[in-house]
Design an enzyme around this catalytic site. Sequence first.
Site, short mmCIF file in Angstrom:
data_model
loop_
_atom_site.label_atom_id
_atom_site.label_comp_id
_atom_site.label_asym_id
_atom_site.label_seq_id
_atom_site.Cartn_x
_atom_site.Cartn_y
_atom_site.Cartn_z
N GLY A 44 -136.76 -18.59 -45.59
CA GLY A 44 -137.55 -19.20 -44.52
C GLY A 44 -136.65 -19.32 -43.32
N TYR A 115 -148.14 -14.88 -48.68
CA TYR A 115 -149.20 -15.70 -49.27
C TYR A 115 -148.90 -17.16 -48.91
CZ TYR A 115 -150.39 -11.41 -51.66
OH TYR A 115 -150.76 -10.12 -51.92
N ARG A 116 -149.11 -17.45 -47.64
CA ARG A 116 -148.75 -18.77 -47.12
C ARG A 116 -149.95 -19.52 -46.57
NH1 ARG A 116 -144.84 -16.66 -42.51
NH2 ARG A 116 -143.75 -18.60 -43.03
N LYS A 232 -130.37 -12.13 -28.91
CA LYS A 232 -130.02 -11.31 -30.07
C LYS A 232 -130.59 -9.91 -29.86
CE LYS A 232 -132.30 -14.20 -32.54
NZ LYS A 232 -133.00 -14.86 -33.68
N ALA A 235 -129.05 -4.27 -33.84
CA ALA A 235 -127.93 -3.34 -34.01
C ALA A 235 -127.08 -3.20 -32.76
CB ALA A 235 -128.46 -1.96 -34.43
N GLY A 261 -133.16 -12.03 -42.03
CA GLY A 261 -132.34 -13.24 -42.11
C GLY A 261 -131.11 -13.22 -41.23
N GLY A 263 -130.83 -12.72 -37.94
CA GLY A 263 -131.01 -13.50 -36.72
C GLY A 263 -130.93 -14.99 -36.96
N ASP A 264 -131.42 -15.44 -38.11
CA ASP A 264 -131.35 -16.86 -38.45
C ASP A 264 -129.90 -17.28 -38.69
OD1 ASP A 264 -134.17 -16.79 -38.49
OD2 ASP A 264 -134.17 -16.24 -40.60
N ASP A 300 -132.23 -13.24 -47.93
CA ASP A 300 -132.15 -13.75 -46.56
C ASP A 300 -130.88 -14.51 -46.24
OD1 ASP A 300 -134.69 -12.74 -46.51
OD2 ASP A 300 -135.57 -14.45 -45.49
#
Length: 324
Positions: A44, A115-116, A232, A235, A261, A263-264, A300
């Site tokens: 997440g 499936y959220r 960001k 690459a 993941g 970027g997080d 992630d």
Amino acid sequence: MPPPVNRSPAAPDIVGLGEAMVLVQPVGGAPLDACAMASVHVAGAELNLLAAAARAGARAAFCSRVGADPFGRRVLAAATALDVDTDLVATADDFPTGVFFKEVRPDGARRVHYYRAGSAASTMDEGDADRALAATPRLVAVSGLTAALGEGPERAVVRLARQAHARGVAVALDPNLRPGLRPVGETLVGLLPYTAYLVLGRDEAPALFGTDDPAEVFALARAAGVGEVVLKAGADGCFYATDDGPVHLPTAAVRVVDPVGAGDAFAGAYLAARLAGIDTRGAAWLGSQFAAGVVATPGDNEGLPDAARARALVSSAGSAASRR
């Protein structure tokens, strides 16, 4: 000036508001409709960010809702294992924890199936924002992804940003735009005056500013009231802020297995570094190092540096800053 906030010595440095889900991924790159085995992870955007921030030395806390189900317990256990505090996570008896599935196509492209809808986190509202603020963090992290989960989460994001700003708590915003969810670009533009740190992807910049040119993005963001911007560029690395304008920093990645993941991880490390007093160049360098580890592994956040390596990287980022 807002009144000073009385903070406990144990208060978190960063609170992130968002959704964490269980991720199921076929083993060995098999397609979902034919795989015999799959690995299970927890992921997440905000939790990934907080995990990176915690690994970089910040006290991090997750504010969310999960279901009273095995997946919810798995989210809480995974967050705890990542040194992210879960005291601000509420458990909902009547709504499930979200899940998603990811497969790697033969051409290398990733396909994700969510499936959220109707998940516990999609029921968040202003009360969750108030709970996050009650923890008296130094910084709150919000994203367009959370706002796009529904009207309640959108209200929570707006309230958290506005109230944090009013109380002198820094706000970090990552647009994290998801075309498959509700459009929230207008809402995010409205949050820019409350934003101390804007961490966005270069591909997202046109939706907010009409351009992806770093100098123009930085200028437009600051004209809108943003305190600091980091862009960001995948690459191509990133662009960070200086008094003389944006500076390009090439990527640190040497091997890419799964870019999800990254970027997080960049954002979490960057924010932790800034809270630790490291300058923008050092913070961007640290974020790039964390992101490079994440893209080199599936999942992630599995590629975050271990504690010893993270301490060494933070020390290097701070030492480089002190020499300038």
